[in-house]
Design an enzyme around this catalytic site. Structure first.
Site, mmCIF file in Angstrom:
data_model
loop_
_atom_site.group_PDB
_atom_site.id
_atom_site.type_symbol
_atom_site.label_atom_id
_atom_site.label_comp_id
_atom_site.label_asym_id
_atom_site.label_seq_id
_atom_site.Cartn_x
_atom_site.Cartn_y
_atom_site.Cartn_z
ATOM 1 N N ARG A 81 90.575 29.574 -78.765
ATOM 2 C CA ARG A 81 90.519 30.886 -78.107
ATOM 3 C C ARG A 81 91.062 31.955 -79.058
ATOM 4 O O ARG A 81 90.599 33.087 -79.078
ATOM 5 C CB ARG A 81 91.295 30.886 -76.780
ATOM 6 C CG ARG A 81 91.351 32.253 -76.140
ATOM 7 C CD ARG A 81 91.607 32.270 -74.625
ATOM 8 N NE ARG A 81 92.467 31.204 -74.130
ATOM 9 C CZ ARG A 81 93.801 31.150 -74.275
ATOM 10 N NH1 ARG A 81 94.447 32.120 -74.908
ATOM 11 N NH2 ARG A 81 94.497 30.143 -73.796
ATOM 12 N N ASP B 13 79.581 53.419 -78.156
ATOM 13 C CA ASP B 13 78.680 52.286 -77.886
ATOM 14 C C ASP B 13 77.440 52.501 -78.759
ATOM 15 O O ASP B 13 76.631 53.382 -78.500
ATOM 16 C CB ASP B 13 78.320 52.266 -76.394
ATOM 17 C CG ASP B 13 77.386 51.112 -76.019
ATOM 18 O OD1 ASP B 13 76.708 50.570 -76.924
ATOM 19 O OD2 ASP B 13 77.317 50.765 -74.830
HETATM 20 C C1 PLP Z 1 73.362 45.679 -72.667
HETATM 21 C C2 PLP Z 1 74.248 46.817 -72.919
HETATM 22 C C3 PLP Z 1 75.632 46.717 -72.695
HETATM 23 C C4 PLP Z 1 76.279 45.480 -72.092
HETATM 24 O O1 PLP Z 1 76.182 44.381 -72.928
HETATM 25 P P1 PLP Z 1 76.069 42.847 -72.419
HETATM 26 O O2 PLP Z 1 75.936 42.097 -73.669
HETATM 27 O O3 PLP Z 1 74.859 42.782 -71.533
HETATM 28 O O4 PLP Z 1 77.316 42.549 -71.657
HETATM 29 C C5 PLP Z 1 76.411 47.808 -73.010
HETATM 30 N N1 PLP Z 1 75.872 48.935 -73.521
HETATM 31 C C6 PLP Z 1 74.554 49.077 -73.730
HETATM 32 C C7 PLP Z 1 74.023 50.344 -74.304
HETATM 33 C C8 PLP Z 1 73.688 48.017 -73.449
HETATM 34 O O5 PLP Z 1 72.377 48.172 -73.642
#
Ligand code: PLP
Length: 379
Positions: free
Chosen positions: A46, A170
């Site tokens: 982990r 993001d």
């Molecule tokens: C898919 C997505 C997420 C979440 O990611 P997962 O791998 O599905 O948990 C977050 N931000 C964006 C822009 C995404 O397209």
């Protein structure tokens, strides 16, 4: 080093015990110690795993960062960032973003006393106006999912620094091939590695990349304490995906451009959302901070009835109707009922996400075949 070389060699050293050119999948939960506390840097999986370590080094390299951390999903990576905060802290986030991020913020973290403000990042002055002495984090997604709005990362980073707040971007939609938020002043980059990094729709994973060592320690502590770590097989898959990220992204961009312009000329298509159009609202900023415009496109039909959208969504043959994005195969998606169903309808409509909006993840098949498929489905 140029991007192609960097992506292929990122994080991969021949395996020290055998010389294997590819990092092996270290499928183990623990490591034998010579004496209590005397070990080779690995104690329990982990906390440390060699396959994950190779991937985390690769993640840092491709985002021009110092440190990478891999998580069991994109939302687990987001979850770790919010756990840096304490009750009473405020977060400024976008009013158009991945539905699961909104769900995590509103349904999980609000009840622990963290406040989230949702604003339109295409106007940086709105950020300054929303900042208070409680603002500890600014959460930016650009381009946004699904409306492809663009936020000026450098401008928001300046505001965040002045306010003493962290900026996390993001970067899932752009991928590190098109955009590197750390270079523009962000503190943390987050990825759903499930998408372009993995690239083959065969793994769920998330990532955080940062430059600050103290911040890395805090996030690593959360990673090992909360335990949302990816397994070694999944790390291997994302490591492999990264090696072809640049060639895949070039193909996604070329196909995306062709299809975006084709859709825009189509008599039955209403609005097309793609940041590469010169008259797209965020185009100038996108051009400044991105090296290309990607393969994500959203559009509406001129006839905005739900029926017509539903018929189109179930008529394509090459575009599979599915959530997710960023794989080599093309996908079609209905945000209002699928990826963004967790956002209340009034909230969605207010932010411009209509019931008839359709989102495409353009794959790397032949563009003419994809256009033919859409043409037949649009009718
Ligand atoms: C898919 C997505 C997420 C979440 O990611 P997962 O791998 O599905 O948990 C977050 N931000 C964006 C822009 C995404 O397209």
């Amino acid at each position: 080093m140029k991007i192609a070389t960097k992506f292929i060699h990122a994080g991969t050293e021949p395996d020290p015990s055998t010389g294997a050119i590819m990092t092996p999948i270290y499928q183990t939960s623990t490591y034998v110690q010579e004496a209590p506390g005397v070990n080779k840097g690995f104690e329990y999986a982990r906390s440390q795993n060699p396959t994950r370590k190779a991937l985390e080094e690769a993640l840092a390299v491709i985002e021009n960062g110092k440190f990478g951390l891999a998580f069991s999903s994109g939302v687990a990576a987001t979850d770790a960032v919010i756990k840096l905060l304490a009750p009473g802290d405020e977060v400024i986030a976008g009013n158009d973003m991945y539905g699961g991020t909104f769900r995590l913020f509103s349904k999980i973290f609000e009840k622990f006393g963290i406040r989230f403000l949702y604003i339109d990042f295409s106007h940086p002055d709105q950020v300054s106006k929303s900042i208070s002495d409680k603002t500890k984090l600014i959460w930016v997604e650009t381009p946004t999912n699904p409306l492809m709005n663009i936020a000026d990362i450098a401008a928001i980073a300046t505001i965040a620094k002045k306010a003493g707040a962290l900026l996390c971007v993001d970067n899932t939609f752009a991928s590190p091939y098109l955009q590197n938020p750390l270079d523009l002043g962000a503190d943390i980059v987050m990825h759903s590695s499930t998408k372009y990094l993995g690239g083959h729709s065969d793994v769920i994973q998330g990532a955080l990349i940062m430059n600050d060592a103290a911040l890395r320690e805090k996030l690593y502590f959360i990673q090992k304490s909360c335990g949302a770590v990816p397994g070694p097989m999944d790390c291997f898959l994302v490591l492999r995906g990264i090696k072809t990220l640049h060639v895949r992204m070039q193909a996604h961009c070329a196909n995306g451009e062709k299809i975006a312009y084709w859709l825009r000329e189509h008599a039955k298509i209403g609005r097309v959302y793609w940041p590469g159009f010169e008259d797209a609202p965020g185009h100038a900023i996108a051009k400044k901070q991105m090296r290309g415009f990607g393969g994500m496109i959203s559009f509406t039909l001129k006839d905005e009835s739900m029926d017509k959208a539903m018929k189109l969504l179930s008529s394509t043959k090459l575009f599979s109707l599915a959530e997710s994005l960023g794989g080599v195969e093309s996908l079609i998606n209905h945000p209002a009922s699928m990826t963004h169903a967790s956002i209340p309808r009034e909230e969605r409509i207010k932010n411009g996400l209509s019931d008839s909006l359709i989102r495409l993840s353009i794959g790397i098949e032949d563009a003419d075949d994809l256009i033919n498929d859409l043409q037949k489905a649009i009718g």
